[in-house]
Design a protein around this motif. Sequence first.
Motif, PDB file in Angstrom:
ATOM      1  N   GLN A  52      -1.998 -16.538  12.203  1.00 34.60           N
ATOM      2  CA  GLN A  52      -2.897 -15.742  12.482  1.00 34.60           C
ATOM      3  C   GLN A  52      -3.843 -15.349  11.063  1.00 34.60           C
ATOM      4  OE1 GLN A  52      -0.055 -14.909  14.451  1.00 34.60           O
ATOM      5  NE2 GLN A  52      -1.833 -15.692  15.436  1.00 34.60           N
ATOM      6  N   ASN A  53      -3.514 -16.612   9.921  1.00 29.74           N
ATOM      7  CA  ASN A  53      -4.441 -16.553   8.885  1.00 29.74           C
ATOM      8  C   ASN A  53      -4.062 -17.903   8.301  1.00 29.74           C
ATOM      9  OD1 ASN A  53      -5.220 -16.495   6.076  1.00 29.74           O
ATOM     10  ND2 ASN A  53      -6.474 -14.894   6.951  1.00 29.74           N
ATOM     11  N   PRO A  54      -4.878 -18.702   7.775  1.00 32.39           N
ATOM     12  CA  PRO A  54      -4.539 -20.064   7.448  1.00 32.39           C
ATOM     13  C   PRO A  54      -4.250 -20.261   5.804  1.00 32.39           C
ATOM     14  CG  PRO A  54      -7.034 -20.034   7.654  1.00 32.39           C
ATOM     15  CD  PRO A  54      -6.383 -18.757   8.361  1.00 32.39           C
ATOM     16  N   VAL A  55      -3.987 -19.131   5.354  1.00 31.43           N
ATOM     17  CA  VAL A  55      -3.211 -19.089   3.949  1.00 31.43           C
ATOM     18  C   VAL A  55      -1.988 -18.160   3.977  1.00 31.43           C
ATOM     19  CG1 VAL A  55      -5.433 -19.689   2.696  1.00 31.43           C
ATOM     20  CG2 VAL A  55      -4.763 -17.291   3.236  1.00 31.43           C
ATOM     21  N   CYS A  56      -0.970 -18.419   3.025  1.00 33.25           N
ATOM     22  CA  CYS A  56       0.295 -18.105   3.133  1.00 33.25           C
ATOM     23  C   CYS A  56       0.397 -16.397   3.099  1.00 33.25           C
ATOM     24  CB  CYS A  56       1.118 -18.524   2.200  1.00 33.25           C
ATOM     25  SG  CYS A  56       0.608 -18.279   0.437  1.00 33.25           S
ATOM     26  N   VAL A  57      -0.148 -15.806   2.164  1.00 30.38           N
ATOM     27  CA  VAL A  57       0.034 -14.082   2.231  1.00 30.38           C
ATOM     28  C   VAL A  57      -0.127 -13.541   3.269  1.00 30.38           C
ATOM     29  CG1 VAL A  57      -0.374 -11.965   0.732  1.00 30.38           C
ATOM     30  CG2 VAL A  57       0.350 -13.971  -0.277  1.00 30.38           C
ATOM     31  N   PRO A  58      -1.474 -13.534   3.699  1.00 24.63           N
ATOM     32  CA  PRO A  58      -1.904 -12.861   4.985  1.00 24.63           C
ATOM     33  C   PRO A  58      -1.130 -13.330   6.244  1.00 24.63           C
ATOM     34  CG  PRO A  58      -3.851 -13.724   3.971  1.00 24.63           C
ATOM     35  CD  PRO A  58      -2.779 -14.164   3.145  1.00 24.63           C
ATOM     36  N   THR A  78      -4.049 -11.370  -2.687  1.00 24.88           N
ATOM     37  CA  THR A  78      -3.598 -10.421  -3.409  1.00 24.88           C
ATOM     38  C   THR A  78      -3.605  -9.222  -2.867  1.00 24.88           C
ATOM     39  OG1 THR A  78      -6.116 -10.478  -4.251  1.00 24.88           O
ATOM     40  CG2 THR A  78      -4.470 -11.774  -5.526  1.00 24.88           C
ATOM     41  N   TYR A  79      -3.288  -8.975  -1.672  1.00 17.79           N
ATOM     42  CA  TYR A  79      -3.123  -7.466  -1.118  1.00 17.79           C
ATOM     43  C   TYR A  79      -1.679  -7.919  -0.211  1.00 17.79           C
ATOM     44  CZ  TYR A  79      -3.487  -3.405   1.731  1.00 17.79           C
ATOM     45  OH  TYR A  79      -3.133  -2.114   2.286  1.00 17.79           O
ATOM     46  N   LEU A  80      -0.680  -7.619  -0.973  1.00 14.97           N
ATOM     47  CA  LEU A  80       0.731  -7.726  -0.189  1.00 14.97           C
ATOM     48  C   LEU A  80       1.201  -6.550   0.499  1.00 14.97           C
ATOM     49  CD1 LEU A  80       0.314 -10.022  -2.433  1.00 14.97           C
ATOM     50  CD2 LEU A  80       2.882 -10.548  -1.840  1.00 14.97           C
ATOM     51  N   LEU A  81       2.342  -6.502   1.005  1.00 15.75           N
ATOM     52  CA  LEU A  81       2.989  -5.244   1.422  1.00 15.75           C
ATOM     53  C   LEU A  81       3.497  -4.308   0.268  1.00 15.75           C
ATOM     54  CD1 LEU A  81       5.299  -6.221   4.296  1.00 15.75           C
ATOM     55  CD2 LEU A  81       2.892  -5.295   4.658  1.00 15.75           C
ATOM     56  N   TYR A 108       5.723  -9.101  -0.530  1.00 12.86           N
ATOM     57  CA  TYR A 108       5.798  -7.984  -1.370  1.00 12.86           C
ATOM     58  C   TYR A 108       5.129  -7.716  -2.551  1.00 12.86           C
ATOM     59  CZ  TYR A 108       9.637  -7.051   2.123  1.00 12.86           C
ATOM     60  OH  TYR A 108      10.403  -6.892   3.454  1.00 12.86           O
ATOM     61  N   ALA A 109       4.295  -6.797  -2.851  1.00 10.75           N
ATOM     62  CA  ALA A 109       3.724  -6.562  -3.970  1.00 10.75           C
ATOM     63  C   ALA A 109       4.462  -6.403  -5.342  1.00 10.75           C
ATOM     64  CB  ALA A 109       2.795  -5.546  -3.839  1.00 10.75           C
ATOM     65  N   GLY A 110       4.003  -7.413  -6.180  1.00 12.89           N
ATOM     66  CA  GLY A 110       5.024  -7.555  -7.233  1.00 12.89           C
ATOM     67  C   GLY A 110       5.058  -6.424  -8.493  1.00 12.89           C
ATOM     68  N   GLN A 111       3.877  -5.922  -8.417  1.00  9.78           N
ATOM     69  CA  GLN A 111       3.571  -4.733  -9.553  1.00  9.78           C
ATOM     70  C   GLN A 111       4.721  -3.541  -9.375  1.00  9.78           C
ATOM     71  OE1 GLN A 111       1.609  -5.289  -7.256  1.00  9.78           O
ATOM     72  NE2 GLN A 111       0.195  -3.656  -6.931  1.00  9.78           N
ATOM     73  N   LEU A 390     -16.315  -9.301  -3.403  1.00 10.64           N
ATOM     74  CA  LEU A 390     -15.685 -10.188  -4.313  1.00 10.64           C
ATOM     75  C   LEU A 390     -14.430  -9.569  -5.265  1.00 10.64           C
ATOM     76  CD1 LEU A 390     -19.237 -11.375  -5.774  1.00 10.64           C
ATOM     77  CD2 LEU A 390     -17.847 -12.501  -4.071  1.00 10.64           C
ATOM     78  N   GLN A 391     -14.170  -8.407  -5.093  1.00  6.55           N
ATOM     79  CA  GLN A 391     -13.052  -8.160  -5.645  1.00  6.55           C
ATOM     80  C   GLN A 391     -11.695  -8.314  -4.924  1.00  6.55           C
ATOM     81  OE1 GLN A 391     -14.962  -6.286  -3.702  1.00  6.55           O
ATOM     82  NE2 GLN A 391     -13.617  -5.035  -2.603  1.00  6.55           N
ATOM     83  N   CYS A 392     -11.716  -8.711  -3.978  1.00  4.49           N
ATOM     84  CA  CYS A 392     -10.662  -8.859  -3.078  1.00  4.49           C
ATOM     85  C   CYS A 392      -9.459  -9.916  -3.528  1.00  4.49           C
ATOM     86  CB  CYS A 392     -10.727  -8.848  -1.531  1.00  4.49           C
ATOM     87  SG  CYS A 392     -11.668 -10.534  -1.076  1.00  4.49           S
TER      88      CYS A 392
END
Length: 536
Positions: A52-58, A78-81, A108-111, A390-392
């Motif tokens: 459903q998206n050609p890169v890993c996180v999405p 850079t927008y994870l669960l 999962y978001a690492g922060q 551009l911030q995403c």
Amino acid sequence: MSQKRPHIIIFNPDEMRADALHHLGKNQAAVTPNLDKFVQSDAVSFENAFCQNPVCVPSRCSFFTGLYPHTTGHRTMTYLLRPGETSMFKELKDAGYYVWMNNRNDLYAGQYSGWMESNADEIFYPEEGSRAPKAMNENQRGEEGGKYYYSHYEGQLNVDENGKNYTSDDETIDAAIDKIKNWKDEKQPLCMFLGLFYPHPPYQVEEPYFSAIDRSKLPDRIRFEDCIDKSKMLKQYHEYQNLEGLNEDEWDEIRATYAGMCMKVDEQFGKLVQALKDVGIYDDCAIFVMSDHGDFVGDYGMAEKAQSSFEDCLTKVPFLVKPPKNIPVDAGVSDSMVELVDFYATVMDFAEVVPSHEHFGRSLRGAVIDRSKQVREFSCCEGGRRQGELQCDEYHQPGGRTAQPADVYWPKKMAQADDEAHAKATMLRTKSFKYVSRITGEDELYDLKNDPQEKINQINNIEYKEILLQLKDKLLRWMQETSDIVPFDYDSRMNETMLWNLVKGMVPADKEDDVRGKIRSGISIGALFGYCKSMR
């Protein structure tokens, strides 16, 4: 619920194209005997499976939730669960599964401290594999401007004194096998996730895999110069990568190295399956094999991947499903259109766990039992961004300012800094046609029966007018259907004070405590009015 729920085993290589599997018949050079045997006897391989998206996180945020990237905004690197969101792992854990995973999940978001850990019972962190021997030719990349500089090619790897190149993937497989061999709990089901790095670039592998691929059997490479009216993203990325200096023999070495990496992945899968058989739980397992997306590996004169480009080499992925023994299996290859969101639905179905949220996956149980069953009419994939958005994530900066030419990902970052090239886009693919809609720039339309390599964009060909209108209508209806979800839990329109003020004039003084108690218990407005009226 059945007396014994199946173990869930998820084998997830990264960046593996569908044609990396020999049994799908598209690449006679592919060497995947363990996966091929698995499909011959015990599993269904979906040859028309799409991410459903050609890169890993999405992609992973999508197939672990059953939701599309546009539904919740998980469409960047850079927008994870985040806390408050759920996933398959948390739902299985809450349902009594013991969830074991390695640390490479891109989910999962690492922060948020402890957030990833809260979704599993045990997380394995490889240590030794990071010190695996490096490439034999340390200068393979060459100088800036050289033909290999942005190719992601490293070539043959060295081996240690034991004749091995022991990577974090090998360490993860061995840790999983150790867990399987020491699994003593006959009542608690196991959910095991193995998120591998291979065959993600750099393209590199050791012997015996490096030399095992017959270069003469590699299929013809799709050449960029044979294409007409491809997307601006592909054109920009192709220009920045500048790999035209590579000749066919050199491309074949890159492609064969990638195939060798896939061969190693296949061998690791074989080891995992044998461990399950050795401890006697193989039949009790539902096993899933799929990749998050594909890789150019030389097609269109490109290496690696691009987020808003939707060629089959990027979007068509391996997807193999073995059910537990209580579910019949019509083993072999299915030609049904399916999506990776269907993974979520199928796991929850096999595990007999009710999802905690609305989703868009379809269980593949019926197609596993009968391969002739068609699951979907079409599949969709998404990528890109809005103009000025551009911030995403770091790839989307003006002028590619976060990238330096020494960065191997510089070509991608530069291409994705272009608003039109990286325009938000959606692919809709049937068995016969592929349509890509973009918010800026030119759309794409491919006649896959006559042009399976997607070389000629027919978007402006009047002969395809009716087909184009049909595909646009399907895409519009799909977007309407999947644009959002409503939570299963719902909100009260009034708080307790508001509800009491609404009915207090109807309540006798000696019944006030009783009515307030019902309000605190969550009684509906209609039931509250009915109860109060009965007091008159």
